[in-house]
Design a protein around this motif. Structure first.
Motif, PDB file in Angstrom:
ATOM      1  N   THR A 139      -2.416 -29.905 -23.282  1.00 12.40           N
ATOM      2  CA  THR A 139      -2.406 -31.252 -23.849  1.00 12.40           C
ATOM      3  C   THR A 139      -1.078 -31.508 -24.535  1.00 12.40           C
ATOM      4  OG1 THR A 139      -3.483 -30.375 -25.849  1.00 12.40           O
ATOM      5  CG2 THR A 139      -4.899 -31.376 -24.186  1.00 12.40           C
ATOM      6  N   LYS A 191      -7.089 -26.827 -20.457  1.00  6.64           N
ATOM      7  CA  LYS A 191      -6.257 -27.975 -20.105  1.00  6.64           C
ATOM      8  C   LYS A 191      -5.106 -28.095 -21.094  1.00  6.64           C
ATOM      9  CE  LYS A 191      -7.372 -32.327 -21.003  1.00  6.64           C
ATOM     10  NZ  LYS A 191      -8.078 -33.626 -20.990  1.00  6.64           N
ATOM     11  N   ASN A 236      -7.466 -37.170 -25.529  1.00  2.00           N
ATOM     12  CA  ASN A 236      -6.478 -36.170 -25.133  1.00  2.00           C
ATOM     13  C   ASN A 236      -7.120 -34.790 -24.970  1.00  2.00           C
ATOM     14  OD1 ASN A 236      -3.808 -35.345 -24.584  1.00  2.00           O
ATOM     15  ND2 ASN A 236      -3.491 -34.694 -26.698  1.00  2.00           N
ATOM     16  N   LEU A 237      -8.135 -34.511 -25.795  1.00  2.00           N
ATOM     17  CA  LEU A 237      -8.775 -33.194 -25.812  1.00  2.00           C
ATOM     18  C   LEU A 237     -10.038 -33.118 -24.959  1.00  2.00           C
ATOM     19  CD1 LEU A 237      -8.368 -32.532 -29.631  1.00  2.00           C
ATOM     20  CD2 LEU A 237      -7.278 -31.212 -27.813  1.00  2.00           C
ATOM     21  N   GLN A 262      -0.119 -34.162 -30.364  1.00  2.00           N
ATOM     22  CA  GLN A 262      -1.024 -35.191 -30.853  1.00  2.00           C
ATOM     23  C   GLN A 262      -0.524 -35.857 -32.131  1.00  2.00           C
ATOM     24  OE1 GLN A 262      -5.129 -34.327 -29.008  1.00  2.00           O
ATOM     25  NE2 GLN A 262      -5.065 -33.296 -30.974  1.00  2.00           N
ATOM     26  N   ALA A 285     -10.893 -30.121 -22.653  1.00  6.22           N
ATOM     27  CA  ALA A 285      -9.784 -29.176 -22.834  1.00  6.22           C
ATOM     28  C   ALA A 285     -10.262 -27.759 -23.112  1.00  6.22           C
ATOM     29  CB  ALA A 285      -8.873 -29.640 -23.965  1.00  6.22           C
TER      30      ALA A 285
END
Length: 246
Positions: free
Chosen positions: A168, A166, A182-183, A171, A186
Motif C-alpha cells: 500500500t 498487498k 487503501n488497506l 497513508q 491488505a
C-alpha cells in the motif's frame, strides 16, 4: 517459582540496561524518561480515546470521531504511550528512517509498564505486519521490534500468522475513509484456527486514525479472536478537546 522468574527478569534487565541511566529523549541523567519529557511528550495527565488511542481529556472516554461512530469497530480498546510530536516523534522517525531498531529497547521497560497498566492481560501480541517489498527496502519491521520488547519485558508470547499481502502507498495525506480503502484486503490470517478463542494486543509504532489497527483487527476477528486491543508508541491529539498549548 514466581520468585525465581522475577529474579531472572532482574538479572536480564541488569545485563541489558546500563548502570547509569539517561533520559532516552533529552539525555538528562536519571530516569529512562525524565519527568520533563514525560510531561511534554507522554502526557500522563491526558486520557486516551478507547476507540482509536488519540489523546483526549482525562474525563472523556472517546474522541469526537469515535463518539460519532466513525472510529474503529473491531477493537475492544486502543491506547498510545504518548503524543506523536517533539522528541517522541524524532525518536520514532530515527528508528524507522535511519535504521536504528534497537533504540526501541531503550524504552522497553516504561513502554511495557504503560501497556500493562492500561490493557488487560492477553494470550499474546501480534505485530502489524509489513509487506515483503517494504521489509526488503527497510530491512526490519519496527512493529516486530516493539512486539519483541513487550515479550522481553512481560513474557507475553509473540503470535505470528498475520501477513500483509498487498503493498500500500503511504497513508500520511489520506483521510480515514481513504486509508480504510487503501488497506482493504491488505491483510490475511494464514491459519485462522490457530487464533480462534484467543485474546491479543496488536502492536504498532504510530496510529492516527486507527485505520491500520482496524484492518488487522478485522481479519483477526473473522478468525475467531475474542478480545483485540491496540497498543502503540504514539498517537495524535484531539485538538478540539485538548487545544494545543493547554
Amino acid at each position: 517459582m514466581k520468585d525465581c522468574w522475577q529474579g531472572a527478569v532482574k538479572i536480564s534487565r541488569a545485563l541489558w540496561y546500563e548502570e547509569v541511566q539517561v533520559c532516552t529523549f533529552c539525555g538528562e541523567m536519571g530516569d529512562l524518561v525524565c519527568p520533563t519529557c514525560s510531561t511534554n511528550y507522554l502526557h500522563p495527565e491526558l486520557g486516551r480515546c478507547r476507540g482509536c488511542g488519540k489523546l483526549i481529556l482525562k474525563e472523556k472516554t472517546c474522541c469526537l470521531d469515535c463518539g460519532a461512530g466513525r472510529g474503529p469497530q473491531h477493537l475492544d480498546q486502543v491506547t498510545a504511550w504518548g503524543h506523536y510530536s517533539g522528541a517522541l516523534r524524532e525518536f520514532i522517525q530515527k528508528i524507522k528512517f535511519e535504521a536504528h531498531p534497537l533504540r526501541i529497547m531503550k524504552i522497553a521497560r516504561p513502554f511495557a509498564d504503560w501497556a500493562i497498566s492500561q490493557l488487560p492481560a492477553v494470550d499474546g501480541v501480534v505485530a502489524v505486519p509489513m509487506h515483503a517489498s517494504r521489509l526488503a527496502e527497510r530491512g526490519f519491521n519496527q512493529a516486530e521490534v516493539l512486539a519483541s520488547a513487550i515479550h522481553w519485558e512481560l513474557g507475553l508470547p509473540i503470535i505470528e500468522g498475520v501477513e500483509r499481502i498487498k503493498p500500500t502507498p503511504s497513508q500520511i495525506l489520506l483521510s480515514r475513509r481513504d486509508r480504510l480503502h487503501n488497506l482493504k484486503d491488505a491483510f490475511l490470517v494464514r491459519e485462522p484456527r490457530f487464533f480462534s478463542g484467543r485474546s491479543v494486543w496488536i502492536v504498532d509504532d504510530v496510529t492516527t486514525t486507527g485505520a491500520t489497527f482496524e484492518a488487522v483487527a478485522e481479519v483477526l476477528r473473522s478468525s475467531g479472536v475474542q478480545e483485540i486491543y491496540g497498543l502503540c508508541l504514539a498517537a495524535g491529539l484531539e485538538i478540539k478537546l485538548v487545544p494545543l498549548g493547554n
